[in-house]
Design a protein around this motif. Structure first.
Motif, short mmCIF file in Angstrom:
data_model
loop_
_atom_site.label_atom_id
_atom_site.label_comp_id
_atom_site.label_asym_id
_atom_site.label_seq_id
_atom_site.Cartn_x
_atom_site.Cartn_y
_atom_site.Cartn_z
N HIS A 115 0.82 -1.21 0.00
CA HIS A 115 0.00 0.00 0.00
C HIS A 115 0.87 1.27 0.00
N ALA A 116 2.12 1.13 0.38
CA ALA A 116 3.00 2.30 0.54
C ALA A 116 3.50 2.82 -0.80
N ASN A 117 3.62 4.14 -0.89
CA ASN A 117 4.26 4.77 -2.04
C ASN A 117 5.78 4.66 -1.95
N LEU A 118 6.27 4.60 -0.73
CA LEU A 118 7.71 4.48 -0.48
C LEU A 118 7.93 3.59 0.73
N GLN A 119 8.85 2.64 0.59
CA GLN A 119 9.32 1.88 1.73
C GLN A 119 10.68 2.45 2.09
N LEU A 120 10.79 2.98 3.30
CA LEU A 120 11.98 3.70 3.72
C LEU A 120 12.64 2.99 4.89
N SER A 121 13.96 2.86 4.80
CA SER A 121 14.74 2.27 5.89
C SER A 121 15.72 3.30 6.40
N PHE A 122 15.83 3.41 7.71
CA PHE A 122 16.83 4.29 8.30
C PHE A 122 18.15 3.56 8.47
N SER A 123 18.10 2.23 8.48
CA SER A 123 19.29 1.44 8.71
C SER A 123 18.92 -0.03 8.57
N ARG A 124 19.90 -0.87 8.38
CA ARG A 124 19.65 -2.31 8.42
C ARG A 124 19.60 -2.82 9.86
N LEU A 125 19.94 -1.94 10.79
CA LEU A 125 19.84 -2.29 12.21
C LEU A 125 18.38 -2.31 12.64
N THR A 126 18.10 -3.03 13.67
CA THR A 126 16.75 -3.07 14.24
C THR A 126 16.72 -2.12 15.43
N PHE A 127 15.70 -1.25 15.47
CA PHE A 127 15.52 -0.32 16.57
C PHE A 127 14.21 -0.61 17.28
N PRO A 128 14.13 -0.35 18.58
CA PRO A 128 12.85 -0.45 19.28
C PRO A 128 11.88 0.56 18.65
N HIS A 129 10.63 0.14 18.39
CA HIS A 129 9.72 1.04 17.70
C HIS A 129 9.43 2.31 18.49
N GLN A 130 9.57 2.26 19.81
CA GLN A 130 9.36 3.47 20.60
C GLN A 130 10.48 4.48 20.36
N LEU A 131 11.71 4.03 20.33
CA LEU A 131 12.85 4.90 20.05
C LEU A 131 12.80 5.38 18.60
N PHE A 132 12.38 4.51 17.73
CA PHE A 132 12.33 4.87 16.32
C PHE A 132 11.38 6.03 16.06
N ARG A 133 10.31 6.11 16.82
CA ARG A 133 9.36 7.21 16.63
C ARG A 133 10.06 8.56 16.86
N VAL A 134 10.92 8.64 17.86
CA VAL A 134 11.68 9.86 18.11
C VAL A 134 12.58 10.15 16.91
N MET A 135 13.27 9.13 16.42
CA MET A 135 14.17 9.29 15.28
C MET A 135 13.41 9.77 14.04
N LEU A 136 12.24 9.22 13.81
CA LEU A 136 11.44 9.61 12.65
C LEU A 136 11.00 11.07 12.76
N LEU A 137 10.50 11.47 13.92
CA LEU A 137 10.08 12.86 14.10
C LEU A 137 11.25 13.82 13.92
N GLU A 138 12.42 13.42 14.42
CA GLU A 138 13.61 14.27 14.25
C GLU A 138 13.96 14.41 12.78
N GLN A 139 13.89 13.34 12.02
CA GLN A 139 14.23 13.41 10.60
C GLN A 139 13.19 14.21 9.81
N LEU A 140 11.94 14.13 10.19
CA LEU A 140 10.92 14.96 9.54
C LEU A 140 11.18 16.44 9.82
N TYR A 141 11.52 16.74 11.05
CA TYR A 141 11.87 18.12 11.43
C TYR A 141 13.10 18.58 10.65
N ARG A 142 14.11 17.75 10.59
CA ARG A 142 15.34 18.06 9.86
C ARG A 142 15.03 18.32 8.39
N SER A 143 14.17 17.49 7.80
CA SER A 143 13.78 17.67 6.40
C SER A 143 13.11 19.02 6.17
N CYS A 144 12.24 19.39 7.08
CA CYS A 144 11.56 20.69 6.95
C CYS A 144 12.57 21.83 7.04
#
Length: 154
Positions: A115-144
């Motif tokens: 269903h996704a238009n883009l499948q995006l990976s931040f790394s081949r490492l596995t991160f806890p999904h709770q920590l990953f949410r912080v990382m995602l928000l930071e990258q969205l902010y950085r992109s803006c």
């Protein structure tokens, strides 16, 4: 721009909630952001049943007019400037609503990934999904910030 994060599970640790709140506050200047927290499937279910249960609720929460970005370990890797450019290109072509999907412990189902238009990976490492949410928000902010030519990105 509107950004919706659809995630499985709630943030349990106070420091992670605070970090997310900080980035959500920073993002307010650039986009309307909302977070949808889906409950995790019952651990009494098999792994396959858990993923299927989360899949149904995740797909139901996606707006039909949204550009969907699924966060998946097997997805495409981008640098921060590349992610900023990708979001800018989508906005240039008329897309203003983005939905980012963060799965639970067992990841996203194949149907959600399709269903996704883009499948995006931040790394081949596995991160806890709770920590990953912080990382995602930071990258969205950085992109803006990058897209507005503002100081932040190094």
């Amino acid at each position: 721009m509107r950004i919706r994060l659809i995630t499985v599970g709630k943030l349990k640790e106070k420091y992670l909630r605070q970090a997310c709140q900080e980035y959500l506050k920073r993002l307010q200047s650039y986009a309307k952001v909302d977070v949808v927290e889906l409950t995790e499937a019952s651990p009494a279910l098999s792994t396959e049943q858990q993923v299927t249960d989360e899949e149904k609720r995740m797909l139901a929460a996606i707006s039909p007019d949204s550009h969907v970005i699924a966060l998946a370990i097997s997805g495409e890797m981008m640098s921060s400037p590349q992610l900023a450019e990708y979001l800018q290109q989508q906005t240039t072509y008329g897309q203003s609503h983005f939905t980012c999907l963060v799965g639970g412990s067992y990841g996203l189902s194949s149907q959600v990934l399709k269903h996704a238009n883009l499948q995006l990976s931040f790394s081949r490492l596995t991160f806890p999904h709770q920590l990953f949410r912080v990382m995602l928000l930071e990258q969205l902010y950085r992109s803006c910030k990058i897209n507005r030519g503002e100081q932040y990105h190094k």
